[in-house]
Design an enzyme around this catalytic site. Structure first.
Site, PDB file in Angstrom:
ATOM      1  N   PRO A   1       0.818  -1.149   0.000  1.00 28.31           N
ATOM      2  CA  PRO A   1       0.000   0.000   0.000  1.00 28.31           C
ATOM      3  C   PRO A   1       0.882   1.238   0.000  1.00 28.31           C
ATOM      4  O   PRO A   1       1.871   1.360   0.659  1.00 28.31           O
ATOM      5  CB  PRO A   1      -0.892  -0.105   1.203  1.00 28.31           C
ATOM      6  CG  PRO A   1      -1.023  -1.597   1.405  1.00 28.31           C
ATOM      7  CD  PRO A   1       0.026  -2.202   0.535  1.00 28.31           C
ATOM      8  N   GLU A   2       0.486   2.101  -0.878  1.00 30.87           N
ATOM      9  CA  GLU A   2       1.242   3.339  -1.052  1.00 30.87           C
ATOM     10  C   GLU A   2       0.399   4.490  -0.529  1.00 30.87           C
ATOM     11  O   GLU A   2      -0.648   4.253   0.060  1.00 30.87           O
ATOM     12  CB  GLU A   2       1.596   3.531  -2.535  1.00 30.87           C
ATOM     13  CG  GLU A   2       2.301   2.303  -3.125  1.00 30.87           C
ATOM     14  CD  GLU A   2       2.662   2.441  -4.593  1.00 30.87           C
ATOM     15  OE1 GLU A   2       2.956   3.550  -5.041  1.00 30.87           O
ATOM     16  OE2 GLU A   2       2.633   1.406  -5.293  1.00 30.87           O
TER      17      GLU A   2
END
Length: 287
Positions: A2-3
């Site tokens: 997850p960014e």
DNA sequence: AACTACTCCTGGAGGC
DNA sequence: TGCCTCCAGGAGTAGT
């Protein structure tokens, strides 16, 4: 995670639906998820209120009354909130499916908020961590991460990007942008999208950029975030389909499919041992 | 400074 | 169905 877009989705969900509520209890299935100093335990949070939630790059900070918790979802973490009293939300890595029954075998922690809101942390690769820290230790902890400026901040201007890249002239664009000490928030997917937006090859060196190309890079990052953040990210992977008309174009994961801009075939390479997707026409390789 | 290799883990996807 | 291989949205450490 997850960014940045996925972590920001989690932050917004927690801010809107959980901040201000008291923790009623919890269940922890994976003890090593929790890294605690000074004898802190989750037990000591029960009965206290969640006062605030912040995001620094891909790190999430949950501020409870007695002390704080720093959450990093790493490659495959996911946060899902459910309860009769809240709309609920899901953020982070989209596998397992957001609507999967909970808990399941990759669910490692459930936080129970009053009156019936539950926050589940799932991580099928067990890389994510939750650090428990005294309030006074938080500033030093965050400083120790040496994060560059957050790419979602209004301060992230072209001029700031130029300054952050100064002194890294020999670095290649993709590894440099992945370095959280340069700028914080971008990861493997959104770097690919930003570079495609900017029509720059990931192996161009920082020092080879013209002023016009640097401006394109900044605009490409902004445009990518402007699309991904409002929808919570997570959507632009795990589909081989061409973008719908009007949908934001993207290249990551679309090897062998036509470039949404020029129709050339998207190619997959490895840069720093990370899968990297580019358009050979829009993003000409350096020499 | 910058690059590579290795590490922490599990499960999904695709080939046969 | 099963077995096999490959791959994966992060980041720290060590070595060159």
């Amino acid at each position: 995670m997850p960014e940045l877009p996925e972590v920001e989705a989690a932050r917004r969900g927690i801010a809107a639906q959980l901040v201000g509520r008291r923790l009623r209890g919890y269940q922890l299935w994976l003890p090593k998820l929790i890294v605690a100093e000074d004898g802190l335990t989750l037990d000591q949070l029960v009965g206290s209120r969640l006062g605030d939630v912040q995001r620094h790059g891909k790190y999430l900070l949950l501020v409870f009354e007695p002390f704080s918790a720093v959450v990093h979802l790493k490659l495959a973490g996911q946060l899902v909130a459910r309860g009769e009293s809240i709309p609920g939300f899901a953020a982070g890595h989209p596998v397992p499916a957001y609507d999967a029954e909970l808990p399941h075998k990759s669910t490692h922690l459930r936080l129970d908020f009053e009156p019936d809101a539950r926050l589940y942390l799932t991580d099928l690769r067990h890389f994510g961590r939750v650090w428990l820290l005294p309030h006074q230790a938080v500033p030093d902890y965050l400083a120790g991460l040496k994060l560059g400026p957050d790419v979602l901040s209004p301060d992230f201007t072209l001029d700031l990007l130029r300054r952050r890249l100064a002194g890294r002239a020999n670095g290649r664009l993709k590894p440099t942008l992945l370095d959280q000490a340069v700028v914080a928030g971008l990861g493997n997917i959104y770097v690919d999208e930003s570079l495609w937006q900017a029509r720059l090859h990931p192996e161009r060196t920082v020092g080879s950029l013209s002023e016009e190309e640097l401006a394109r890079l900044h605009a490409g990052i902004q445009r990518t975030l402007a699309y991904a953040v409002p929808i919570g990210g997570a959507r632009i992977l795990h589909t081989k389909a061409q973008p719908e008309p009007g949908e934001f174009p993207f290249v990551h994961g679309r090897e062998g499919l036509p470039c949404p801009r020029c129709g050339s075939t998207i190619v997959k390479t490895r840069v720093n041992n990370r899968g990297t997707y580019t358009c050979p026409t829009c993003q000409p390789a350096p020499r």
